[in-house]
Design a protein around this motif. Structure first.
Motif, PDB file in Angstrom:
ATOM      1  N   PHE A 184       0.807  -1.214  -0.067  1.00 57.46           N
ATOM      2  CA  PHE A 184      -0.128   0.167   0.027  1.00 57.46           C
ATOM      3  C   PHE A 184       0.786   1.298   0.015  1.00 57.46           C
ATOM      4  CE2 PHE A 184      -2.085   3.274   2.410  1.00 57.46           C
ATOM      5  CZ  PHE A 184      -3.644   3.343   1.500  1.00 57.46           C
ATOM      6  N   ILE A 185       1.781   1.321   0.668  1.00 56.10           N
ATOM      7  CA  ILE A 185       2.823   2.536   1.031  1.00 56.10           C
ATOM      8  C   ILE A 185       3.344   2.726  -0.277  1.00 56.10           C
ATOM      9  CG2 ILE A 185       4.624   3.593   2.009  1.00 56.10           C
ATOM     10  CD1 ILE A 185       2.217   3.341   3.820  1.00 56.10           C
ATOM     11  N   LYS A 186       3.946   1.712  -0.922  1.00 58.60           N
ATOM     12  CA  LYS A 186       4.633   2.096  -2.144  1.00 58.60           C
ATOM     13  C   LYS A 186       3.717   2.347  -3.414  1.00 58.60           C
ATOM     14  CE  LYS A 186       8.352  -0.254  -3.170  1.00 58.60           C
ATOM     15  NZ  LYS A 186       9.245  -1.699  -3.121  1.00 58.60           N
ATOM     16  N   TYR A 187       2.348   1.959  -3.415  1.00 53.52           N
ATOM     17  CA  TYR A 187       1.477   2.254  -4.444  1.00 53.52           C
ATOM     18  C   TYR A 187       1.126   3.694  -4.219  1.00 53.52           C
ATOM     19  CZ  TYR A 187      -2.658   2.281  -7.212  1.00 53.52           C
ATOM     20  OH  TYR A 187      -3.623   2.583  -8.205  1.00 53.52           O
ATOM     21  N   ILE A 188       1.057   4.250  -2.943  1.00 52.48           N
ATOM     22  CA  ILE A 188       0.937   5.650  -2.523  1.00 52.48           C
ATOM     23  C   ILE A 188       1.808   6.422  -3.125  1.00 52.48           C
ATOM     24  CG2 ILE A 188       0.517   7.378  -0.851  1.00 52.48           C
ATOM     25  CD1 ILE A 188      -1.927   5.909  -1.340  1.00 52.48           C
ATOM     26  N   LYS A 189       3.039   5.789  -2.902  1.00 49.37           N
ATOM     27  CA  LYS A 189       4.174   6.847  -3.599  1.00 49.37           C
ATOM     28  C   LYS A 189       4.171   6.846  -5.075  1.00 49.37           C
ATOM     29  CE  LYS A 189       7.624   5.552   0.074  1.00 49.37           C
ATOM     30  NZ  LYS A 189       8.718   5.173   0.646  1.00 49.37           N
ATOM     31  N   PHE A 190       3.506   5.851  -5.629  1.00 47.08           N
ATOM     32  CA  PHE A 190       3.631   6.020  -7.070  1.00 47.08           C
ATOM     33  C   PHE A 190       2.583   7.027  -7.611  1.00 47.08           C
ATOM     34  CE2 PHE A 190       5.300   1.502  -7.748  1.00 47.08           C
ATOM     35  CZ  PHE A 190       6.194   1.641  -8.313  1.00 47.08           C
ATOM     36  N   MET A 191       1.398   6.992  -6.780  1.00 49.67           N
ATOM     37  CA  MET A 191       0.117   7.689  -6.988  1.00 49.67           C
ATOM     38  C   MET A 191       0.688   9.430  -6.742  1.00 49.67           C
ATOM     39  SD  MET A 191      -2.135   6.130  -8.254  1.00 49.67           S
ATOM     40  CE  MET A 191      -3.613   7.264  -8.293  1.00 49.67           C
ATOM     41  N   LEU A 192       1.682   9.403  -6.058  1.00 47.92           N
ATOM     42  CA  LEU A 192       2.048  10.854  -5.727  1.00 47.92           C
ATOM     43  C   LEU A 192       2.666  11.767  -6.818  1.00 47.92           C
ATOM     44  CD1 LEU A 192       3.700  10.544  -1.993  1.00 47.92           C
ATOM     45  CD2 LEU A 192       1.462  11.539  -2.717  1.00 47.92           C
ATOM     46  N   ILE A 193       3.237  10.749  -7.825  1.00 45.48           N
ATOM     47  CA  ILE A 193       4.000  11.171  -8.861  1.00 45.48           C
ATOM     48  C   ILE A 193       2.934  12.202  -9.932  1.00 45.48           C
ATOM     49  CG2 ILE A 193       5.425  10.927 -11.022  1.00 45.48           C
ATOM     50  CD1 ILE A 193       6.320   8.384  -9.446  1.00 45.48           C
ATOM     51  N   PRO A 194       1.841  11.629 -10.424  1.00 45.42           N
ATOM     52  CA  PRO A 194       0.701  12.449 -11.038  1.00 45.42           C
ATOM     53  C   PRO A 194      -0.093  13.108 -10.107  1.00 45.42           C
ATOM     54  CG  PRO A 194       0.089  10.214 -10.621  1.00 45.42           C
ATOM     55  CD  PRO A 194       1.293  10.095 -10.080  1.00 45.42           C
ATOM     56  N   PHE A 195      -0.070  12.935  -8.799  1.00 42.56           N
ATOM     57  CA  PHE A 195      -1.055  13.785  -7.934  1.00 42.56           C
ATOM     58  C   PHE A 195      -0.534  15.215  -7.888  1.00 42.56           C
ATOM     59  CE2 PHE A 195      -1.828  15.497  -3.764  1.00 42.56           C
ATOM     60  CZ  PHE A 195      -3.310  15.327  -3.788  1.00 42.56           C
ATOM     61  N   SER A 196       0.740  15.448  -7.792  1.00 37.85           N
ATOM     62  CA  SER A 196       1.428  16.838  -7.879  1.00 37.85           C
ATOM     63  C   SER A 196       1.008  17.590  -9.072  1.00 37.85           C
ATOM     64  CB  SER A 196       2.947  16.777  -7.880  1.00 37.85           C
ATOM     65  OG  SER A 196       3.435  16.087  -8.829  1.00 37.85           O
ATOM     66  N   PHE A 197       1.166  16.863 -10.447  1.00 39.13           N
ATOM     67  CA  PHE A 197       0.783  17.491 -11.607  1.00 39.13           C
ATOM     68  C   PHE A 197      -0.757  17.904 -11.589  1.00 39.13           C
ATOM     69  CE2 PHE A 197       4.777  15.275 -12.601  1.00 39.13           C
ATOM     70  CZ  PHE A 197       5.481  16.500 -13.243  1.00 39.13           C
ATOM     71  N   LEU A 198      -1.625  16.750 -10.911  1.00 41.21           N
ATOM     72  CA  LEU A 198      -3.055  17.033 -11.289  1.00 41.21           C
ATOM     73  C   LEU A 198      -3.497  18.103 -10.464  1.00 41.21           C
ATOM     74  CD1 LEU A 198      -4.200  13.354 -10.870  1.00 41.21           C
ATOM     75  CD2 LEU A 198      -4.513  14.808 -12.893  1.00 41.21           C
ATOM     76  N   ILE A 199      -2.885  18.403  -9.014  1.00 44.91           N
ATOM     77  CA  ILE A 199      -3.363  19.598  -8.391  1.00 44.91           C
ATOM     78  C   ILE A 199      -2.796  20.903  -9.154  1.00 44.91           C
ATOM     79  CG2 ILE A 199      -2.495  20.858  -6.247  1.00 44.91           C
ATOM     80  CD1 ILE A 199      -4.345  18.545  -5.476  1.00 44.91           C
ATOM     81  N   MET A 200      -1.762  20.954  -9.934  1.00 45.75           N
ATOM     82  CA  MET A 200      -1.347  22.290 -10.636  1.00 45.75           C
ATOM     83  C   MET A 200      -2.399  22.286 -11.780  1.00 45.75           C
ATOM     84  SD  MET A 200       2.924  22.172 -10.448  1.00 45.75           S
ATOM     85  CE  MET A 200       2.869  20.664 -11.231  1.00 45.75           C
ATOM     86  N   GLY A 201      -2.776  21.249 -12.337  1.00 44.80           N
ATOM     87  CA  GLY A 201      -3.554  21.420 -13.555  1.00 44.80           C
ATOM     88  C   GLY A 201      -5.079  21.943 -13.105  1.00 44.80           C
ATOM     89  N   ILE A 202      -5.545  21.396 -11.726  1.00 48.45           N
ATOM     90  CA  ILE A 202      -7.039  21.842 -11.585  1.00 48.45           C
ATOM     91  C   ILE A 202      -7.102  23.079 -11.010  1.00 48.45           C
ATOM     92  CG2 ILE A 202      -7.743  19.325 -11.209  1.00 48.45           C
ATOM     93  CD1 ILE A 202      -7.790  19.918  -8.141  1.00 48.45           C
ATOM     94  N   ILE A 203      -5.994  23.697 -10.532  1.00 44.78           N
ATOM     95  CA  ILE A 203      -6.104  24.984  -9.917  1.00 44.78           C
ATOM     96  C   ILE A 203      -6.588  26.034 -11.019  1.00 44.78           C
ATOM     97  CG2 ILE A 203      -4.581  27.161  -8.924  1.00 44.78           C
ATOM     98  CD1 ILE A 203      -2.864  25.021  -7.594  1.00 44.78           C
TER      99      ILE A 203
END
Length: 253
Positions: free
Chosen positions: A61-80
């Motif tokens: 679970f922890i490693k999967y969360i780390k994988f998801m953090l990569i696109p998560f940062s781009f998504l945050i910038m994209g939806i602002i």
């Protein structure tokens, strides 16, 4: 070999029919995009996250969360830019009163929908990447009767990614041995030199690789021996049940 490819070979689904997995993931991607519902997107996100973690012992679970953090940062910038807009009547908060810039109910709904839809699409893509080695993925594309030139280009690009990574790693190691990256100034200098030389050296190695292919009879198509895979009818069953549940969920909510 890329990190995702290493995990894909460890997956319990690695020996399952890659064509079934590709059809399953592409159908789920289409379903996620066409239904355009935040609750459907959240369900698909949770389902594929759980499916990926349970089917791959190398991805807890922890490693999967780390994988998801990569696109998560781009998504945050994209939806602002979608979240913040010019407000008129109904709004949640005003950020800049002078220009009537703030967050409205409409912009909040749109940005949440966009965020979860993109994140669920990423989770579907991760499922395919972490359960299907690239060699098997290319085999499935041939079975789908896609243009051979298109698939061959994908295979060559995949190979050249490794060339680029190998060159960057070798140059970085050489710079470290010569006392590079000691401080901020030397780090900037080393990075600029690495960027300047990387593509030149990678291009030369890629050209050598292409010449080696030609000397071995390459004619525009890379021929590989097809592997034997286990039947995976469960993916077709999952398509039916997940699609039915998502349609009912969208109708209910």
């Amino acid at each position: 070999m890329l990190v995702t490819d290493k995990y894909a070979y460890i997956s319990k689904l690695a020996k399952k029919d890659p064509l079934a997995k590709v059809i399953f993931t592409f159908t789920m991607l289409f379903l996620c995009l066409i239904l355009n519902n935040v609750f459907v997107s959240i369900f698909i996100l949770i389902f594929f996250a759980g499916f990926t973690i349970m089917s791959n012992p190398a991805v807890p679970f922890i490693k999967y969360i780390k994988f998801m953090l990569i696109p998560f940062s781009f998504l945050i910038m994209g939806i602002i830019p979608v979240l913040i807009s010019f407000v008129e009547d109904e709004y949640i908060v005003i950020l800049i009163d002078k220009f009537n810039i703030g967050i409205t109910y409409q912009s909040l709904e749109t940005s949440l929908n966009l965020f979860f839809r993109a994140l669920s699409a990423v989770s579907i893509t991760y499922f395919l990447a972490l359960s299907t080695p690239m060699v098997s993925f290319f085999e499935s594309l041939y079975k789908l009767r896609l243009p051979k030139l298109f698939i061959s280009l994908m295979e060559l690009i995949y190979r050249y990614i490794f060339i680029l990574i190998d060159e960057a790693a070798a140059m970085y190691k050489a710079q470290k041995l010569r006392l590079g990256y000691r401080n901020f100034k030397s780090s900037l200098l080393c990075v600029s030199e690495l960027a300047a030389m990387l593509f030149i050296r990678a291009y030369k190695r890629a050209d050598f690789s292409y010449q080696a292919l030609l000397s071995r009879g390459y004619d525009g198509e890379i021929t590989v021996i097809s592997n034997q895979y286990e039947k995976a009818h469960m993916f077709y069953v999952l398509i039916f049940f997940i699609a039915a549940f998502c349609i009912i969920l969208k109708a209910a909510l």
